[in-house]
Design a protein around this motif. Structure first.
Motif: not given
Length: 159
Positions: A84-89
């Motif tokens: 989820a963090i990587d997707r947001w970034v």
């Protein structure tokens, strides 16, 4: 109106921000929480999605200390939060590298929980194990800062 993960400067949306390690640590320590509204502008603000994920990662690492027999379920949740963090970034920052911030946030959360656990169980705060755990946390905080600089600004860390 709901704004998540963007800077709001004088009513204008600026480039999305990535929280620094201080904000992640505050989230992991549950010092920052939901902010239901901004009383000055009336704009509804929520926690930054990355700090929300970091707080949940720390919670999972705490749970693992108590219930290691549930490691498969805990690891599955951690993997989802890292993604989820990587997707947001990828969606909002458009990183200049392929470096993953999600894994770095998970490592920082693990080091933070480990440092608290070692301090809690140490006979003295001056024990070498306490020093090692907090030094490791400092390393991961610096690594987070370096990765943010690389991802957001294209600034490679010094060797």
């Amino acid at each position: 109106m709901m704004i998540t993960g963007f800077l709001l400067i004088e009513g204008v949306f600026a480039r999305p921000s990535v929280p620094d390690w201080h904000e992640l640590r505050a989230a992991m320590h549950e010092q920052i929480g939901n902010t239901p509204s901004n009383y000055r502008t009336g704009v509804e603000l929520t926690d930054h999605p990355v700090t929300e994920c970091a707080r949940r990662l720390a919670e999972l690492h705490h749970i693992y200390l108590r219930y290691p027999e549930h490691s498969n379920e805990i690891d599955g949740c951690r993997i989802a939060l890292v993604a989820a963090i990587d997707r947001w970034v990828r969606s909002y920052v458009r990183p200049r590298t392929t470096t993953t911030l999600g894994a770095a946030a998970d490592s920082l959360a693990a080091a933070y929980v480990q440092a608290l656990d070692v301090l809690e169980h140490a006979e003295r705060g001056s024990d070498m194990a306490v020093h090692r755990a907090w030094s490791d946390l400092g390393f991961h905080a610096t690594q987070w800062s370096d990765l943010v600089a690389e991802v957001v600004h294209g600034q490679r860390p010094l060797p």
